[in-house]
Design an enzyme around this catalytic site. Structure first.
Site, short mmCIF file in Angstrom:
data_model
loop_
_atom_site.label_atom_id
_atom_site.label_comp_id
_atom_site.label_asym_id
_atom_site.label_seq_id
_atom_site.Cartn_x
_atom_site.Cartn_y
_atom_site.Cartn_z
N GLU A 98 5.13 1.90 3.17
CA GLU A 98 4.17 2.60 2.36
C GLU A 98 3.41 3.61 3.00
O GLU A 98 2.90 3.62 4.39
CB GLU A 98 3.10 1.57 1.93
CG GLU A 98 3.89 0.85 0.63
CD GLU A 98 2.94 -0.18 0.12
OE1 GLU A 98 1.77 0.10 0.04
OE2 GLU A 98 3.44 -1.29 0.09
N CYS A 111 -2.79 7.85 5.26
CA CYS A 111 -2.72 6.63 6.07
C CYS A 111 -1.31 6.16 6.28
O CYS A 111 -0.50 6.10 5.31
CB CYS A 111 -3.39 5.59 4.91
SG CYS A 111 -3.35 3.98 5.46
N CYS A 118 4.62 -6.75 9.53
CA CYS A 118 3.61 -7.07 10.48
C CYS A 118 3.76 -8.76 10.81
O CYS A 118 4.10 -9.29 9.96
CB CYS A 118 2.32 -6.71 9.75
SG CYS A 118 0.91 -7.09 11.21
N CYS A 122 -2.39 -12.07 8.83
CA CYS A 122 -3.79 -12.09 8.47
C CYS A 122 -3.66 -12.79 7.15
O CYS A 122 -2.63 -12.22 6.33
CB CYS A 122 -4.63 -10.84 8.29
SG CYS A 122 -4.58 -9.95 10.05
N CYS A 125 -3.79 -10.48 3.82
CA CYS A 125 -3.01 -9.20 3.81
C CYS A 125 -1.64 -9.20 3.26
O CYS A 125 -0.78 -10.14 3.93
CB CYS A 125 -3.02 -8.51 5.37
SG CYS A 125 -2.27 -7.03 5.59
N GLY A 165 1.45 -2.73 9.22
CA GLY A 165 1.77 -2.93 10.64
C GLY A 165 0.62 -2.96 11.63
O GLY A 165 -0.40 -2.85 11.24
N SER A 197 -6.53 1.68 13.74
CA SER A 197 -7.00 0.21 13.29
C SER A 197 -6.25 -0.76 13.89
O SER A 197 -5.02 -0.85 14.05
CB SER A 197 -7.19 0.02 11.64
OG SER A 197 -7.72 -0.97 11.49
N SER A 220 -10.67 -4.54 13.33
CA SER A 220 -10.93 -5.34 11.98
C SER A 220 -11.34 -6.75 12.40
O SER A 220 -10.92 -7.73 13.12
CB SER A 220 -9.41 -5.77 11.48
OG SER A 220 -8.59 -4.24 11.18
N LEU A 221 -12.84 -6.64 12.18
CA LEU A 221 -13.37 -7.77 12.66
C LEU A 221 -13.54 -9.06 11.54
O LEU A 221 -13.16 -10.11 11.86
CB LEU A 221 -14.89 -7.48 13.01
CG LEU A 221 -15.87 -8.25 13.65
CD1 LEU A 221 -15.17 -8.62 15.16
CD2 LEU A 221 -17.34 -7.57 14.03
N HIS A 222 -14.19 -8.60 10.38
CA HIS A 222 -14.11 -9.50 9.34
C HIS A 222 -14.87 -10.71 9.18
O HIS A 222 -15.17 -11.33 8.17
CB HIS A 222 -12.56 -9.81 8.80
CG HIS A 222 -11.83 -8.41 8.38
ND1 HIS A 222 -12.34 -7.36 8.11
CD2 HIS A 222 -10.43 -8.43 8.67
CE1 HIS A 222 -11.08 -6.68 7.92
NE2 HIS A 222 -10.16 -7.13 8.30
N ASN A 296 -9.50 -6.77 -1.20
CA ASN A 296 -8.40 -6.47 -2.54
C ASN A 296 -7.63 -7.78 -2.59
O ASN A 296 -6.56 -7.97 -1.68
CB ASN A 296 -7.58 -5.44 -1.90
CG ASN A 296 -7.68 -4.31 -2.78
OD1 ASN A 296 -7.61 -4.43 -4.18
ND2 ASN A 296 -7.76 -2.97 -2.42
N CYS A 339 -2.91 -2.24 0.54
CA CYS A 339 -1.64 -1.96 1.52
C CYS A 339 -0.80 -2.94 1.72
O CYS A 339 -1.13 -4.18 1.80
CB CYS A 339 -2.02 -1.19 2.59
SG CYS A 339 -0.68 -0.15 3.24
N1 SAH Z 1 -3.15 -4.12 11.59
C1 SAH Z 1 -4.22 -3.01 11.57
C2 SAH Z 1 -4.18 -1.74 10.63
C3 SAH Z 1 -3.66 -2.02 9.37
S1 SAH Z 1 -4.47 -3.09 8.18
C4 SAH Z 1 -5.48 -3.77 11.49
O1 SAH Z 1 -5.37 -5.07 11.43
O2 SAH Z 1 -6.44 -3.16 11.82
C5 SAH Z 1 -5.98 -1.89 7.81
C6 SAH Z 1 -7.16 -2.58 7.32
O3 SAH Z 1 -6.97 -3.08 6.03
C7 SAH Z 1 -7.51 -3.55 8.33
O4 SAH Z 1 -8.90 -3.65 8.65
C8 SAH Z 1 -7.35 -5.00 7.54
O5 SAH Z 1 -7.76 -6.12 7.94
C9 SAH Z 1 -7.63 -4.36 6.25
N2 SAH Z 1 -6.81 -4.98 4.90
C10 SAH Z 1 -5.57 -5.60 4.90
N3 SAH Z 1 -5.43 -6.22 3.86
C11 SAH Z 1 -6.57 -6.23 2.89
C12 SAH Z 1 -7.12 -6.74 1.87
N4 SAH Z 1 -6.48 -7.44 0.94
N5 SAH Z 1 -8.29 -6.31 1.36
C13 SAH Z 1 -9.10 -5.67 2.21
N6 SAH Z 1 -8.74 -5.00 3.30
C14 SAH Z 1 -7.50 -5.54 3.90
#
Ligand code: SAH
Length: 356
Positions: A98, A111, A118, A122, A125, A165, A197, A220-222, A296, A339
């Site tokens: 994508e 993007c 991947c 996570c 994701c 990825g 990222s 990506s801390l979260h 999301n 994504c």
């Molecule tokens: N692998 C890399 C880049 C791809 S994801 C990373 O982890 O940073 C890009 C961003 O989208 C990351 O911050 C990821 O945690 C976030 N992301 C993935 N799925 C998501 C979702 N369902 N809702 C919100 N953010 C999401």
């Protein structure tokens, strides 16, 4: 075995200008040919050797026999009311990825995906649900941008490596891609217009720091503690916060660039006032920026999004605690949520069709 691999066509889109120069010299040709060919591929965006009108016919023939150019096809295209365009691109081997084009006041941002699938796992994701299939080559990543630019007829000025990825899990190809895309003989997109990222692969963050690129690193801390972060991101077991945060500080010191933290907000998991305080304690004084975004929700994930009012409150708390934070605008929400979802939907449909 060797002779088999030797016969595989070389994809010229994958080669940086210096690699292409070596390749062209190896064919017994002068170096200026490399610059010309590079411009055709990365500036004029042709995907056909016969379009290279300043090249001798005999060379075009040789290239057609021994080389290829990355030319993904648009398998699906969705356009949002806000102008965002989402592409499902099919690669030469049939795999799909994508790519998203977003329109901001400062220019068009693409993007890009960096892998097919991947491996990071996570839990929120969609991109990782079926694991990693393979890495993208430098030319495949670049061709995502070329495809979007040609499709819209509009210049792309900014890039985010935030698609499918983990860019630092495909380090060498991503570095070559960055060299290609920022090359003056190509699209010449400045490093300051590029964000990368990562989910937090500590040794690779250190390796990236040594390159001293002027791109923006997003981490990506979260979550601000190991228990919550590990529950959301398995990578935290390998590189917990006490390793990740110092790596971020080292990165800032070596590159002189501030990093930004992504924080996807999940109701009841990482969005409480206590979490805001922990987050502020963790990163205060770094001058880092936090991007907040309601998660999301994806199929099969237990998470739901924090409501917007709570996201605003969380942001205000961070600001009051001395941490710079913004709530990220969601573009393209009406076309296909997070994504990785388009690719998953497509794979599921194909499986259903296969069964029918
Ligand atoms: N692998 C890399 C880049 C791809 S994801 C990373 O982890 O940073 C890009 C961003 O989208 C990351 O911050 C990821 O945690 C976030 N992301 C993935 N799925 C998501 C979702 N369902 N809702 C919100 N953010 C999401």
């Amino acid at each position: 075995m060797d002779s088999l691999t030797d016969q595989r066509p070389v994809c010229l889109t994958d080669l940086t200008l210096s690699h292409l120069t070596d390749y062209v010299k190896g064919m017994g040709l002068p170096a200026f040919r490399a610059k010309q060919i590079f411009k055709w591929v990365h500036q004029k965006l042709v995907t056909d050797f016969s379009a290279m009108t300043d090249q001798p016919k005999s060379l075009i023939q040789t290239l057609e026999q021994t080389c290829t150019l990355a030319a993904p096809t648009i398998r699906r295209r969705q356009q949002s009311k806000d102008g965002t365009v989402k592409y499902l691109l099919q690669l030469a081997d049939g795999n799909c990825i994508e790519t998203v084009l977003m329109r901001y006041h400062y220019g068009n941002t693409v993007c890009v995906s960096t892998q097919v699938g991947c491996a990071m796992g996570c839990r929120f994701c969609a991109s990782t649900q079926a694991g990693r299939v393979r890495d993208l080559t430098p030319g495949e990543i670049a061709s995502e941008i070329y495809t979007a630019q040609k499709d819209t007829g509009e210049r792309v000025s900014h890039i985010v490596l935030m698609g499918i990825g983990e860019p630092l899990h495909n380090f060498d190809n991503v570095m070559d891609f960055l060299e290609i895309i920022s090359c003056p003989e190509g699209l010449n997109i400045g490093m300051r217009n590029i964000s990368l990222s990562t989910c937090g692969l500590v040794p690779k963050i250190d390796e990236l720091a040594q390159r001293k690129l002027q791109l923006t690193l997003s981490v990506s801390l979260h979550a601000p503690d190991n228990a919550v972060r590990s529950s959301m991101m398995p990578v935290n077991d390998a590189y917990p916060l006490e390793e990740l945060i110092p790596a971020c500080r080292r990165y800032q010191k070596i590159t002189g660039r501030r990093i930004s933290f992504e924080y996807s907000m999940v109701r009841g998991v990482n969005d409480s006032p206590a979490m805001a305080r922990k987050l502020a304690d963790l990163i205060r004084g770094m001058g880092a920026h936090v991007n907040l975004i309601p998660i999301n929700p994806v199929d099969g994930s237990p998470y739901s999004a924090t409501d917007e009012e709570n996201v605003r409150r969380f942001r205000q708390m961070l600001e009051d605690l001395g941490v710079n934070a913004t709530v990220r605008r969601r573009l393209g929400a009406d076309i296909s949520a997070a994504c990785g979802q388009l690719r998953r939907e497509d794979a599921k449909q194909a499986a259903q069709n296969g069964q029918a």
